[in-house]
Design a protein around this motif. Structure first.
Motif: not given
Length: 265
Positions: A1-12, A28-32, A62-72
Motif C-alpha cells: 500500500m502507498r500512503l501519502a500525506t500532504w498539506n495542499i494549501n487549498s484543494v480547489r 492508495d490513500v492520500l491524507a490532505l 480555514w483549516n480543513g482535512v480530508a482522506l482519499v482512498s481506493r482501498v476502503g
C-alpha cells in the motif's frame, strides 16, 4: 500500500496537482490538510471518477482535512475523543479526520500553528496535542496490534536539525521545548515517526515558506510527520518526500510525504 500525506494549501486551487500526484505515485490513500473548503465544496467527484472514495471535514476558508482512498473508507470519525475547541464559544476546528483504509486506521491531522509563545493559540496547540496523545493511548490500549497512522502537518520541527538555522527560531513556536515534549509523549507510547526512521539525514525538509525565496535557498523545515504504531511501523518499508511537488507555479508550500507499507505477515 502507498500512503501519502500532504498539506495542499487549498484543494480547489491545486486539484490538478492532487490528481496528478495520485497517478504519479499510484497512491492508495492520500491524507490532505489545509483543504480550505467545506465538505460540500470539496471536489470529491474528480477523485471518485478515478476510483477513490472521499471523506472531508472543513469550513469555507480555514483549516480543513480530508482522506482519499481506493482501498476502503470505513468508520469515519470527525475529530478525536477529547479534541479541544477554539474560539468564543470554543468549538472543535476541522483539524482531525480518521478512517479505516485497507485495514489501516489513518488520521489526517492539521495541528494548530500556535502563532507566538505568548499567544493563547500556543496554549491551545499544547492542549490539542495532549488530548491527541490521550486519544492515541486509548486506541492502543484497546488494541495493541492496531495499525495506526497519525499523519499530517504537525507545525513542529522535532529537532534543531529539522530547521535550516536554529538561531532564526530562538524564542519562536515550532521548536519550543513544550512542543517537542508533546511529540516525545507520542514516542513514549511506542509511536515511531517514520520520516525520522527512514530519512534521518539532517536538513531533510517538507516545508519551505513562500517568502524570501526559502525553497530556492533550501531554507526549510521538517514539520510534515508520520507517526506509526508498532504494528504499522514494522510494515513501513520506505519513506519519500516528493520535493519536486514544491516546484513550479502554483505549488503548495509543503511537499507530500509518501510511505510504502507492506502487507501484514
Amino acid at each position: 500500500m502507498r500512503l501519502a500525506t500532504w498539506n495542499i494549501n487549498s484543494v480547489r486551487a491545486r486539484l490538478d496537482r492532487a490528481l496528478a500526484l495520485l497517478e504519479r505515485h499510484d497512491l492508495d490513500v492520500l491524507a490532505l490538510q489545509e483543504t480550505k473548503c467545506t465538505a460540500e465544496q470539496f471536489p470529491a467527484a474528480a477523485f471518485e471518477e478515478r476510483g477513490y472514495r472521499v471523506a472531508a471535514l472543513g469550513t469555507s476558508q480555514w483549516n480543513g482535512v480530508a482522506l482519499v482512498s481506493r482501498v476502503g473508507l470505513d468508520d469515519v470519525a470527525d475529530g478525536f475523543p477529547g479534541q479541544p475547541g477554539w474560539g468564543e464559544p470554543p468549538a472543535a476546528e476541522a483539524r482531525a479526520l480518521g478512517a479505516t483504509c485497507g485495514g489501516l486506521r489513518v488520521w489526517s491531522l492539521y495541528v494548530p500553528n500556535g502563532r507566538e509563545l505568548t499567544d493563547p493559540h500556543y496554549a491551545y496547540k499544547l492542549d490539542w496535542l495532549a488530548r491527541l496523545r490521550d486519544a492515541a493511548a486509548g486506541w492502543l490500549a484497546a488494541d495493541p496490534d492496531l495499525p495506526l497512522a497519525l499523519v499530517g502537518d504537525w507545525n513542529i520541527a522535532p529537532l534543531d536539525d529539522d530547521v535550516w538555522d536554529p538561531e532564526v527560531f530562538v524564542g519562536r513556536t515550532h521548536v519550543s521545548g513544550p512542543e517537542r515534549a508533546a511529540l516525545a509523549a507520542l514516542d513514549a507510547l511506542g509511536l515511531q515517526e517514520q520520516t525520522r526512521v527512514h530519512l534521518p539525514e539532517p536538513h531533510t525538509f517538507t516545508y519551505w515558506d513562500y517568502q524570501h525565496l526559502r525553497f530556492a535557498r533550501r531554507e526549510g523545515m521538517r514539520i510534515d510527520l508520520a507517526y506509526a504504531s508498532p504494528a504499522l511501523a514494522a510494515r513501513v518499508t520506505g519513506v519519500r518526500i516528493d520535493r519536486d511537488e514544491r516546484k513550479g507555479k502554483g505549488a503548495s508550500d509543503h511537499a507530500p510525504v509518501l510511505l510504502e507499507v507492506a502487507d501484514p505477515a
